[in-house]
Design a protein around this motif. Structure first.
Motif, PDB file in Angstrom:
ATOM      1  N   THR A 149       0.727  -1.146  -0.440  1.00 53.02           N
ATOM      2  CA  THR A 149       0.183  -0.040   0.337  1.00 53.02           C
ATOM      3  C   THR A 149       0.567   1.319  -0.234  1.00 53.02           C
ATOM      4  OG1 THR A 149      -0.243   0.229   2.455  1.00 53.02           O
ATOM      5  CG2 THR A 149      -1.721  -1.134   1.462  1.00 53.02           C
ATOM      6  N   ALA A 150      -0.135   2.351  -0.603  1.00 52.43           N
ATOM      7  CA  ALA A 150       0.980   3.460   0.376  1.00 52.43           C
ATOM      8  C   ALA A 150       1.747   3.902   0.882  1.00 52.43           C
ATOM      9  CB  ALA A 150       0.080   4.783  -0.687  1.00 52.43           C
ATOM     10  N   ALA A 151       1.118   3.595   2.529  1.00 51.79           N
ATOM     11  CA  ALA A 151       1.215   3.769   3.395  1.00 51.79           C
ATOM     12  C   ALA A 151       2.610   2.624   3.545  1.00 51.79           C
ATOM     13  CB  ALA A 151       0.206   3.371   4.718  1.00 51.79           C
ATOM     14  N   ALA A 152       2.449   1.994   3.179  1.00 49.64           N
ATOM     15  CA  ALA A 152       3.995   0.713   3.219  1.00 49.64           C
ATOM     16  C   ALA A 152       4.566   0.673   2.448  1.00 49.64           C
ATOM     17  CB  ALA A 152       3.198  -0.830   3.094  1.00 49.64           C
ATOM     18  N   LEU A 153       4.773   1.643   1.710  1.00 47.08           N
ATOM     19  CA  LEU A 153       5.676   2.210   0.566  1.00 47.08           C
ATOM     20  C   LEU A 153       7.083   3.214   0.689  1.00 47.08           C
ATOM     21  CD1 LEU A 153       4.086   1.724  -3.107  1.00 47.08           C
ATOM     22  CD2 LEU A 153       5.960   0.124  -2.163  1.00 47.08           C
ATOM     23  N   GLY A 154       5.605   3.816   2.304  1.00 42.92           N
ATOM     24  CA  GLY A 154       6.230   5.047   2.265  1.00 42.92           C
ATOM     25  C   GLY A 154       6.960   4.958   3.489  1.00 42.92           C
ATOM     26  N   ARG A 155       7.229   3.716   4.555  1.00 42.17           N
ATOM     27  CA  ARG A 155       7.562   3.517   5.898  1.00 42.17           C
ATOM     28  C   ARG A 155       8.968   2.366   5.752  1.00 42.17           C
ATOM     29  NH1 ARG A 155       2.905   1.407   7.446  1.00 42.17           N
ATOM     30  NH2 ARG A 155       2.755  -0.324   7.718  1.00 42.17           N
ATOM     31  N   ALA A 156       8.675   1.552   4.489  1.00 40.15           N
ATOM     32  CA  ALA A 156       8.869   0.157   4.767  1.00 40.15           C
ATOM     33  C   ALA A 156      10.762   0.823   4.137  1.00 40.15           C
ATOM     34  CB  ALA A 156       8.812  -0.883   3.770  1.00 40.15           C
TER      35      ALA A 156
END
Length: 296
Positions: A184-191
């Motif tokens: 997800t966008a959230a995962a891509l932003g922190r992973a």
């Protein structure tokens, strides 16, 4: 205006070896003699040909002469061999080819090995990102290139090879920790993400496609194809890998596809000089045949 071949040979050695002293050693001359030759060549053409830095760099005019020198050497070697005469150096002809790292790690070595097995040639492979290899061809540093751009470099031909298909991979543990709901966008932003080097845009492009915006996650840089794949299997981050390259690791349960059904295709093209050369043509033939089998 005629340019003596020894002057072009000296320019080639200076740029190749990086310093006047190193060029002097390879040419069996004194550094003073090398410097005098470069000055004589610059006076003859009326241009500054090298930036006298460490390492020495060719100017735009110098790059044009380097390209001429490589072409003359290639034509001379091939002509002498057709005549049944040994080349000046009694050595195989060198073909310099710019190749992107993933092609080098996956499919391009077998066709080059087939050419080397039957032709008097050695390969000087220069690794760079597929979006930059054409620049090496334009500068005269190489005679051919595997590049992403379809537009031919002036004085060169361009033919399509196919597309390398990339998918987003990570370890199962990494996926469970950082992407429990998928990429997800959230995962891509922190992973944490793996990038090959600062020219590598594959992961960024794929992230932007999925998230529909530019993200700034933590990044690891691992500038070697084999080590890049190892870093992915060790769980340092997620990465875009050639699907064929990752197949065994996926089958063994070491990696999972983070975005099933999603992929990124990178088109590749073969660029080479518009110069009749049996060796270049032999390399091109084998590379196109292998690309037909290995690429999409």
């Amino acid at each position: 205006m005629m340019i003596p071949s020894e002057l072009i040979e000296t320019l080639t050695a200076v740029v190749r070896d990086g310093t006047f002293d190193a060029a002097a050693r390879s040419l069996h001359l004194t550094p003073s003699a090398v410097s005098q030759r470069i000055k004589a060549l610059e006076q003859r053409v009326g241009r500054v040909l090298v930036v006298r830095s460490k390492p020495v760099r060719a100017t735009e005019a110098g790059e044009a002469l380097l390209r001429l020198g490589r072409q003359l050497t290639l034509l001379e070697d091939e002509t002498l061999r057709r005549l049944g005469t040994e080349t000046t150096h009694d050595r195989p002809t060198t073909l310099a080819i710019a190749v992107n790292a993933d092609s080098l790690a996956t499919w391009i070595l077998p066709p080059l090995a087939r050419v080397a097995a039957r032709e008097p040639v050695v390969f000087d492979l220069v690794r760079d990102d597929q979006d930059h290899t054409a620049d090496l061809l334009a500068s005269g540093a190489v005679m051919a290139a595997v590049a992403g751009d379809a537009n031919p470099v002036p004085g060169c031909t361009s033919t399509p090879l196919g597309r390398m298909r990339y998918r987003a991979y990570a370890t199962p543990a990494y996926a469970a920790r950082w992407c429990p709901d998928g990429l997800t966008a959230a995962a891509l932003g922190r992973a944490p993400r793996l990038d090959f080097d600062r020219k590598d845009t594959l992961q960024e492009r794929f992230s932007r496609r999925l998230a529909r915006r530019t993200l700034n996650p933590p990044q690891h840089f691992v500038p070697a194809s084999a080590d890049f794949a190892v870093a992915t299997r060790l769980g340092l981050g997620w990465a875009m890998l050639p699907a064929e390259h990752a197949h065994a690791a996926v089958a063994a349960g070491q990696l999972v596809d983070l975005a099933p059904g999603q992929h990124l295709d990178v088109p590749l093209h073969w660029h080479q000089w518009k110069l009749h050369s049996t060796l270049l043509d032999a390399a091109a033939h084998e590379i196109h045949a292998e690309a037909t089998r290995a690429l999409h």
